[in-house]
Write a protein that holds these residues in place. Structure first.
Motif, PDB file in Angstrom:
ATOM      1  N   SER A 261      22.849 -36.577 -44.517  1.00  0.00           N
ATOM      2  CA  SER A 261      23.994 -37.468 -44.281  1.00  0.00           C
ATOM      3  C   SER A 261      24.874 -37.476 -45.526  1.00  0.00           C
ATOM      4  O   SER A 261      24.416 -37.116 -46.618  1.00  0.00           O
ATOM      5  CB  SER A 261      23.496 -38.887 -43.994  1.00  0.00           C
ATOM      6  OG  SER A 261      22.907 -39.443 -45.177  1.00  0.00           O
ATOM      7  N   PRO A 262      26.133 -37.883 -45.392  1.00  0.00           N
ATOM      8  CA  PRO A 262      27.022 -37.955 -46.573  1.00  0.00           C
ATOM      9  C   PRO A 262      26.430 -38.817 -47.687  1.00  0.00           C
ATOM     10  O   PRO A 262      26.545 -38.485 -48.861  1.00  0.00           O
ATOM     11  CB  PRO A 262      28.307 -38.559 -46.007  1.00  0.00           C
ATOM     12  CG  PRO A 262      28.302 -38.123 -44.571  1.00  0.00           C
ATOM     13  CD  PRO A 262      26.872 -38.177 -44.143  1.00  0.00           C
ATOM     14  N   ASP A 263      25.777 -39.918 -47.297  1.00  0.00           N
ATOM     15  CA  ASP A 263      25.185 -40.799 -48.315  1.00  0.00           C
ATOM     16  C   ASP A 263      24.083 -40.079 -49.086  1.00  0.00           C
ATOM     17  O   ASP A 263      23.958 -40.228 -50.309  1.00  0.00           O
ATOM     18  CB  ASP A 263      24.611 -42.059 -47.662  1.00  0.00           C
ATOM     19  CG  ASP A 263      25.701 -43.011 -47.188  1.00  0.00           C
ATOM     20  OD1 ASP A 263      26.844 -42.874 -47.677  1.00  0.00           O
ATOM     21  OD2 ASP A 263      25.410 -43.876 -46.344  1.00  0.00           O
ATOM     22  N   GLU A 264      23.268 -39.285 -48.373  1.00  0.00           N
ATOM     23  CA  GLU A 264      22.181 -38.562 -49.042  1.00  0.00           C
ATOM     24  C   GLU A 264      22.724 -37.519 -50.012  1.00  0.00           C
ATOM     25  O   GLU A 264      22.171 -37.304 -51.097  1.00  0.00           O
ATOM     26  CB  GLU A 264      21.285 -37.883 -47.993  1.00  0.00           C
ATOM     27  CG  GLU A 264      20.426 -38.854 -47.207  1.00  0.00           C
ATOM     28  CD  GLU A 264      19.631 -38.168 -46.111  1.00  0.00           C
ATOM     29  OE1 GLU A 264      18.409 -38.402 -46.022  1.00  0.00           O
ATOM     30  OE2 GLU A 264      20.231 -37.382 -45.341  1.00  0.00           O
ATOM     31  N   VAL A 265      23.832 -36.883 -49.628  1.00  0.00           N
ATOM     32  CA  VAL A 265      24.442 -35.880 -50.512  1.00  0.00           C
ATOM     33  C   VAL A 265      25.022 -36.542 -51.744  1.00  0.00           C
ATOM     34  O   VAL A 265      24.827 -36.085 -52.881  1.00  0.00           O
ATOM     35  CB  VAL A 265      25.541 -35.103 -49.755  1.00  0.00           C
ATOM     36  CG1 VAL A 265      26.272 -34.163 -50.714  1.00  0.00           C
ATOM     37  CG2 VAL A 265      24.925 -34.315 -48.609  1.00  0.00           C
ATOM     38  N   LEU A 266      25.730 -37.673 -51.529  1.00  0.00           N
ATOM     39  CA  LEU A 266      26.382 -38.356 -52.649  1.00  0.00           C
ATOM     40  C   LEU A 266      25.381 -38.895 -53.658  1.00  0.00           C
ATOM     41  O   LEU A 266      25.676 -38.998 -54.857  1.00  0.00           O
ATOM     42  CB  LEU A 266      27.269 -39.490 -52.123  1.00  0.00           C
ATOM     43  CG  LEU A 266      28.529 -39.037 -51.360  1.00  0.00           C
ATOM     44  CD1 LEU A 266      29.238 -40.226 -50.733  1.00  0.00           C
ATOM     45  CD2 LEU A 266      29.472 -38.284 -52.296  1.00  0.00           C
TER      46      LEU A 266
ATOM     47  N   PRO B 146      29.402 -39.770 -60.030  1.00  0.00           N
ATOM     48  CA  PRO B 146      30.836 -39.852 -59.677  1.00  0.00           C
ATOM     49  C   PRO B 146      31.674 -38.833 -60.428  1.00  0.00           C
ATOM     50  O   PRO B 146      32.631 -38.274 -59.883  1.00  0.00           O
ATOM     51  CB  PRO B 146      31.205 -41.284 -60.072  1.00  0.00           C
ATOM     52  CG  PRO B 146      29.920 -42.042 -59.952  1.00  0.00           C
ATOM     53  CD  PRO B 146      28.855 -41.080 -60.402  1.00  0.00           C
ATOM     54  N   GLU B 147      31.281 -38.579 -61.699  1.00  0.00           N
ATOM     55  CA  GLU B 147      32.037 -37.612 -62.499  1.00  0.00           C
ATOM     56  C   GLU B 147      31.952 -36.199 -61.914  1.00  0.00           C
ATOM     57  O   GLU B 147      32.935 -35.445 -61.868  1.00  0.00           O
ATOM     58  CB  GLU B 147      31.526 -37.597 -63.946  1.00  0.00           C
ATOM     59  CG  GLU B 147      31.813 -38.859 -64.748  1.00  0.00           C
ATOM     60  CD  GLU B 147      30.869 -39.996 -64.377  1.00  0.00           C
ATOM     61  OE1 GLU B 147      29.849 -39.734 -63.692  1.00  0.00           O
ATOM     62  OE2 GLU B 147      31.159 -41.150 -64.759  1.00  0.00           O
ATOM     63  N   THR B 148      30.747 -35.847 -61.454  1.00  0.00           N
ATOM     64  CA  THR B 148      30.541 -34.511 -60.875  1.00  0.00           C
ATOM     65  C   THR B 148      31.344 -34.350 -59.595  1.00  0.00           C
ATOM     66  O   THR B 148      31.977 -33.315 -59.361  1.00  0.00           O
ATOM     67  CB  THR B 148      29.044 -34.279 -60.580  1.00  0.00           C
ATOM     68  OG1 THR B 148      28.311 -34.421 -61.792  1.00  0.00           O
ATOM     69  CG2 THR B 148      28.813 -32.902 -60.006  1.00  0.00           C
ATOM     70  N   ILE B 149      31.347 -35.406 -58.775  1.00  0.00           N
ATOM     71  CA  ILE B 149      32.093 -35.360 -57.514  1.00  0.00           C
ATOM     72  C   ILE B 149      33.589 -35.256 -57.794  1.00  0.00           C
ATOM     73  O   ILE B 149      34.312 -34.483 -57.148  1.00  0.00           O
ATOM     74  CB  ILE B 149      31.790 -36.611 -56.670  1.00  0.00           C
ATOM     75  CG1 ILE B 149      30.298 -36.604 -56.261  1.00  0.00           C
ATOM     76  CG2 ILE B 149      32.685 -36.651 -55.436  1.00  0.00           C
ATOM     77  CD1 ILE B 149      29.866 -37.869 -55.567  1.00  0.00           C
TER      78      ILE B 149
END
Length: 275
Positions: free
Chosen positions: A251-256, A261-264
């Motif tokens: 899921s998107p949450d698992e990926v995040l 935050p810096e990497t994203i």
């Protein structure tokens, strides 16, 4: 050249051929208090599937079939026949209800299976009467012994098992390609035979890499996914899949959760520049 236990490999291959059938194959059956071993006994059982087609020479098996086997490195001579007769006498005594109720003679058959034609028997004055291409009958006193010469066996599906022990690379390749193994584990026997024929200088169109690949593929199911994956690094595993195939399992949450935050942010900026 590494030594190969021909008697054991030959016997194990016969065990595979008769697997789940109405016959049981016993290797190195002990017959006396002082250890004397009969090479192979093929004994009819009460249970098991009937075999529709037997290899040439074994068409009419009895309830008890006693076999002496000689590889290409051994000679089938009168001493070997004497030993077979001795095993027959011991076997009949041991397996009968009593000495007064012996197994009937017609329920026991004797076989001498050899790779090379047994010239030494003829040189000893014995006569081999040809019955089939490579099957001969030997009269030895009151006994009838069926002699099978594997190097002379014609190449046919039913004889694929004999070709494995024919003494030639060509025969081995034919047998390897045409014998249908009943037990995948027993197919590992081919490894020993392959190495032997290869050391003899035989040309092998079926390479050891082919054998290993086929053998592993046929037996991979016995390993769990964890046992298979431990042989590979995460990078090697991930190379087999696209990023979309990997990401759809999360899921998107698992990926995040896996990235700061810096990497994203850096990743998104990189995408924008590409766009």
């Amino acid at each position: 050249m590494s030594r190969i236990n021909w008697h054991r490999v030959f016997g194990l291959t016969l065990i595979d051929f008769f697997l789940d059938s109405e016959y049981e194959v016993i290797l190195e059956k002990e017959l006396t208090a002082k250890k004397q071993f009969l090479d192979i006994a093929i004994i009819k059982r009460k249970e098991g599937k009937a075999i529709t087609e037997l290899p040439e020479g074994l068409e009419e098996l009895a309830a008890h079939n006693l076999i002496t086997y000689k590889s290409m490195q051994e000679s089938l001579n009168t001493w070997a026949i004497d030993e077979l007769i001795g095993h027959y006498v011991n076997y009949r005594k041991q397996e009968s209800q009593s000495l007064h109720h012996l197994i009937p003679v017609e329920k026991i058959k004797l076989f001498a299976i050899c790779t090379r034609y047994p010239k030494s028997l003829e040189q000893s004055g014995l006569k081999l009467e040809q019955q089939q291409n490579a099957v001969f009958n030997l009269t030895y006193g009151s006994h009838q012994i069926k002699v099978l010469v594997l190097s002379k066996m014609p190449k046919a599906q039913r004889n694929a098992i004999w070709q494995l022990f024919s003494g030639t690379g060509e025969g081995f390749v034919y047998g390897g390609q045409n014998y249908n193994w009943h037990s995948r584990q027993d197919k590992a026997i081919l490894n020993q035979l392959y190495e032997f024929y290869k050391q003899k200088g035989a040309v092998m169109p079926y390479t050891m890499d082919d054998f290993v690949r086929d053998y592993v593929s046929e037996n991979l199911h016995v390993l769990s996914a964890d046992e298979v994956l431990k042989h590979y690094s995460p990078d090697e595993v991930l190379k087999q899949y696209s990023s979309d195939e990997v990401l759809k399992h999360y899921s998107p949450d698992e990926v995040l959760k896996q990235y700061s935050p810096e990497t994203i942010k850096a990743f998104l900026e990189k995408l924008e520049k590409k766009g």
